[in-house]
Design an enzyme around this catalytic site. Structure first.
Site, mmCIF file in Angstrom:
data_model
loop_
_atom_site.group_PDB
_atom_site.id
_atom_site.type_symbol
_atom_site.label_atom_id
_atom_site.label_comp_id
_atom_site.label_asym_id
_atom_site.label_seq_id
_atom_site.Cartn_x
_atom_site.Cartn_y
_atom_site.Cartn_z
ATOM 1 N N CYS A 10 -6.127 1.356 5.612
ATOM 2 C CA CYS A 10 -6.668 0.085 6.104
ATOM 3 C C CYS A 10 -6.051 -0.219 7.471
ATOM 4 O O CYS A 10 -5.138 0.469 7.928
ATOM 5 C CB CYS A 10 -6.357 -1.038 5.115
ATOM 6 S SG CYS A 10 -4.604 -1.520 5.081
ATOM 7 N N GLU B 105 0.766 3.935 1.835
ATOM 8 C CA GLU B 105 1.214 4.378 3.157
ATOM 9 C C GLU B 105 2.476 3.631 3.575
ATOM 10 O O GLU B 105 3.431 4.235 4.074
ATOM 11 C CB GLU B 105 0.119 4.147 4.206
ATOM 12 C CG GLU B 105 -1.196 4.812 3.901
ATOM 13 C CD GLU B 105 -2.184 3.921 3.137
ATOM 14 O OE1 GLU B 105 -3.394 4.072 3.377
ATOM 15 O OE2 GLU B 105 -1.751 3.091 2.316
ATOM 16 N N HIS C 155 0.822 -1.207 0.000
ATOM 17 C CA HIS C 155 0.000 0.000 0.000
ATOM 18 C C HIS C 155 0.862 1.266 0.000
ATOM 19 O O HIS C 155 2.014 1.262 0.428
ATOM 20 C CB HIS C 155 -0.929 -0.001 1.201
ATOM 21 C CG HIS C 155 -2.045 -0.992 1.069
ATOM 22 N ND1 HIS C 155 -3.051 -1.108 1.988
ATOM 23 C CD2 HIS C 155 -2.316 -1.912 0.111
ATOM 24 C CE1 HIS C 155 -3.900 -2.054 1.614
ATOM 25 N NE2 HIS C 155 -3.463 -2.565 0.469
ATOM 26 N N CYS D 17 -2.168 -0.834 7.424
ATOM 27 C CA CYS D 17 -1.415 0.417 7.311
ATOM 28 C C CYS D 17 -1.537 1.233 8.588
ATOM 29 O O CYS D 17 -0.583 1.910 8.984
ATOM 30 C CB CYS D 17 -1.881 1.217 6.098
ATOM 31 S SG CYS D 17 -1.387 0.447 4.530
#
Length: 164
Positions: A105, A81, A79, A108
């Protein structure tokens, strides 16, 4: 007299996150992230994609939940992040702000909290009621990480930006 028609810091840094998202090869969801320290300096950027060395043409980009999980993108994509945290150019992110195009999410969220980031500015929250995002909010609230939704940005196409 100075020009009064300029964007805010939040709009500026979110713009960097949105520009980073354009690097993603994910045909379904493009997410970008930008980490800013307390002195308003960019210290990390990232976008969602496969890990280094994992060929974008070999691994699947499919997002259909009906398939075997190994035949979808989900077990492989890093992801935005996480990439921004891993790409940061300083030793500590303590007190930093994360600008991200999509609310983080739960996986993360754990990385954000552990890295010391204390504020999140996000644009989209399309998974707000999913258990993953509910869990994120619970962890952020417990850990003292604040989060703010940024209003709509004025979208500027890159080809509209005047060049020198």
């Amino acid at each position: 007299m100075k020009d009064k028609d300029y964007i805010s810091w939040d709009e500026y840094f979110m713009g960097v996150a949105l520009l980073s998202a354009k690097r993603s090869k994910d045909p379904h969801t493009k997410v970008g992230a930008c980490i800013v320290n307390q002195k308003k300096r960019i210290v990390g950027i990232g976008y969602n994609g496969f890990p280094m060395g994992c060929d974008d043409d070999t691994f699947p980009w499919v997002n259909t939940k009906d398939l075997n999980t190994l035949d979808t993108k989900y077990p492989y994509v890093v992801h935005a992040e996480a990439n921004a945290i891993l790409n940061s150019n300083i030793t500590t992110l303590e007190g930093a702000t994360l600008y991200v195009s999509l609310f983080p999410c739960n996986d993360c969220a754990k990385l954000i909290i552990q890295s010391g980031i204390k504020h999140i500015v996000y644009m989209d929250d399309k998974y707000k009621n999913d258990s993953s995002n509910v869990a994120s909010r619970r962890m952020f609230d417990a850990a003292g990480v604040s989060y703010t939704k940024l209003g709509k940005l004025i979208e500027v196409e890159l080809n509209e930006v005047p060049s020198k």
